[in-house]
Motif scaffolding. Structure first.
Motif, PDB file in Angstrom:
ATOM      1  N   GLY A  29       0.818  -1.219   0.000  1.00 25.20           N
ATOM      2  CA  GLY A  29       0.000   0.000   0.000  1.00 25.20           C
ATOM      3  C   GLY A  29       0.843   1.256   0.000  1.00 25.20           C
ATOM      4  O   GLY A  29       0.535   2.226  -0.703  1.00 25.20           O
ATOM      5  N   SER A  30       1.919   1.261   0.770  1.00 24.16           N
ATOM      6  CA  SER A  30       2.810   2.433   0.817  1.00 24.16           C
ATOM      7  C   SER A  30       3.486   2.671  -0.535  1.00 24.16           C
ATOM      8  O   SER A  30       3.571   3.797  -1.010  1.00 24.16           O
ATOM      9  N   VAL A  31       3.951   1.592  -1.173  1.00 28.26           N
ATOM     10  CA  VAL A  31       4.609   1.725  -2.479  1.00 28.26           C
ATOM     11  C   VAL A  31       3.619   2.221  -3.525  1.00 28.26           C
ATOM     12  O   VAL A  31       3.919   3.142  -4.304  1.00 28.26           O
ATOM     13  N   LEU A  32       2.419   1.642  -3.565  1.00 29.96           N
ATOM     14  CA  LEU A  32       1.410   2.080  -4.531  1.00 29.96           C
ATOM     15  C   LEU A  32       0.965   3.522  -4.271  1.00 29.96           C
ATOM     16  O   LEU A  32       0.762   4.298  -5.204  1.00 29.96           O
ATOM     17  N   GLY A  33       0.824   3.890  -3.009  1.00 32.50           N
ATOM     18  CA  GLY A  33       0.455   5.270  -2.671  1.00 32.50           C
ATOM     19  C   GLY A  33       1.513   6.265  -3.108  1.00 32.50           C
ATOM     20  O   GLY A  33       1.206   7.321  -3.659  1.00 32.50           O
ATOM     21  N   ALA A  34       2.782   5.916  -2.879  1.00 38.49           N
ATOM     22  CA  ALA A  34       3.874   6.804  -3.300  1.00 38.49           C
ATOM     23  C   ALA A  34       3.926   6.909  -4.819  1.00 38.49           C
ATOM     24  O   ALA A  34       4.152   7.993  -5.368  1.00 38.49           O
ATOM     25  N   ALA A  35       3.697   5.790  -5.513  1.00 37.74           N
ATOM     26  CA  ALA A  35       3.695   5.822  -6.979  1.00 37.74           C
ATOM     27  C   ALA A  35       2.547   6.685  -7.506  1.00 37.74           C
ATOM     28  O   ALA A  35       2.725   7.472  -8.444  1.00 37.74           O
ATOM     29  N   LEU A  36       1.366   6.576  -6.908  1.00 43.70           N
ATOM     30  CA  LEU A  36       0.227   7.389  -7.316  1.00 43.70           C
ATOM     31  C   LEU A  36       0.487   8.867  -7.061  1.00 43.70           C
ATOM     32  O   LEU A  36       0.227   9.710  -7.923  1.00 43.70           O
ATOM     33  N   LEU A  37       1.019   9.180  -5.908  1.00 46.87           N
ATOM     34  CA  LEU A  37       1.333  10.572  -5.581  1.00 46.87           C
ATOM     35  C   LEU A  37       2.371  11.143  -6.545  1.00 46.87           C
ATOM     36  O   LEU A  37       2.249  12.274  -7.018  1.00 46.87           O
ATOM     37  N   GLY A  38       3.390  10.348  -6.867  1.00 44.29           N
ATOM     38  CA  GLY A  38       4.403  10.793  -7.823  1.00 44.29           C
ATOM     39  C   GLY A  38       3.825  11.016  -9.211  1.00 44.29           C
ATOM     40  O   GLY A  38       4.163  11.992  -9.895  1.00 44.29           O
ATOM     41  N   THR A  39       2.937  10.146  -9.640  1.00 42.65           N
ATOM     42  CA  THR A  39       2.316  10.276 -10.959  1.00 42.65           C
ATOM     43  C   THR A  39       1.443  11.526 -11.030  1.00 42.65           C
ATOM     44  O   THR A  39       1.513  12.285 -12.002  1.00 42.65           O
ATOM     45  N   VAL A  40       0.635  11.754 -10.028  1.00 44.41           N
ATOM     46  CA  VAL A  40      -0.217  12.951 -10.001  1.00 44.41           C
ATOM     47  C   VAL A  40       0.640  14.209  -9.972  1.00 44.41           C
ATOM     48  O   VAL A  40       0.360  15.188 -10.682  1.00 44.41           O
ATOM     49  N   GLY A  41       1.697  14.217  -9.196  1.00 44.85           N
ATOM     50  CA  GLY A  41       2.604  15.365  -9.155  1.00 44.85           C
ATOM     51  C   GLY A  41       3.274  15.612 -10.496  1.00 44.85           C
ATOM     52  O   GLY A  41       3.384  16.755 -10.937  1.00 44.85           O
TER      53      GLY A  41
END
Length: 137
Positions: A29-41
């Motif tokens: 969950g942490s890895v997917l959340g960080a990837a999503l946040l990076g993509t949106v940014g």
């Protein structure tokens, strides 16, 4: 009298299967959340940084059945020549005029009054978009 134990001794038999599964889920969950946040940014940064020319219709005035005066505020880098496309529509939302306007001034903010020719009386003006002018090679 004998004491009744309520569970296994703490730390004696290692982690339970549920604890290991919970830990794996937290990591995933942490890895997917960080990837999503990076993509949106990244998408947001690309959108903001990619807009080297932008504009806003301040006001417009229908002068006649064949002409509309439009006050545009254009924001661009001072070294860039910008091109903005305008479209006009009548009461039935049919397009009655479209034109590109070029802004080559050496300023980063340009207020300009442009004239858009129409085929019939316009009721609405739409700023289709702005872009840097293609460079002459």
């Amino acid at each position: 009298m004998s004491a009744v134990r309520e569970g296994l001794p703490e730390g004696r038999y290692g982690r339970s299967a549920d604890e290991r599964a919970d830990r794996k889920l937290k990591i995933i969950g942490s890895v997917l959340g960080a990837a999503l946040l990076g993509t949106v940014g990244w998408i947001g940064w690309d959108y903001v940084a990619g807009q080297s020319v932008s504009a806003e219709v301040i006001k417009f005035q229908v002068m006649s059945d064949t002409e509309v005066k439009v006050h545009l505020e254009v924001r661009k880098e001072s070294s860039v020549t910008g091109v903005c496309s305008l479209s006009s529509q009548d009461k039935e939302h049919a397009e009655v005029g479209r034109a590109d306007f070029t802004f080559a001034q050496g300023r980063s903010r340009v207020d300009e009054l442009v004239t858009l020719k129409t085929t019939s009386r316009a009721a609405m003006i739409e700023l289709v978009g702005c872009r840097p002018a293609p460079s002459a090679r």
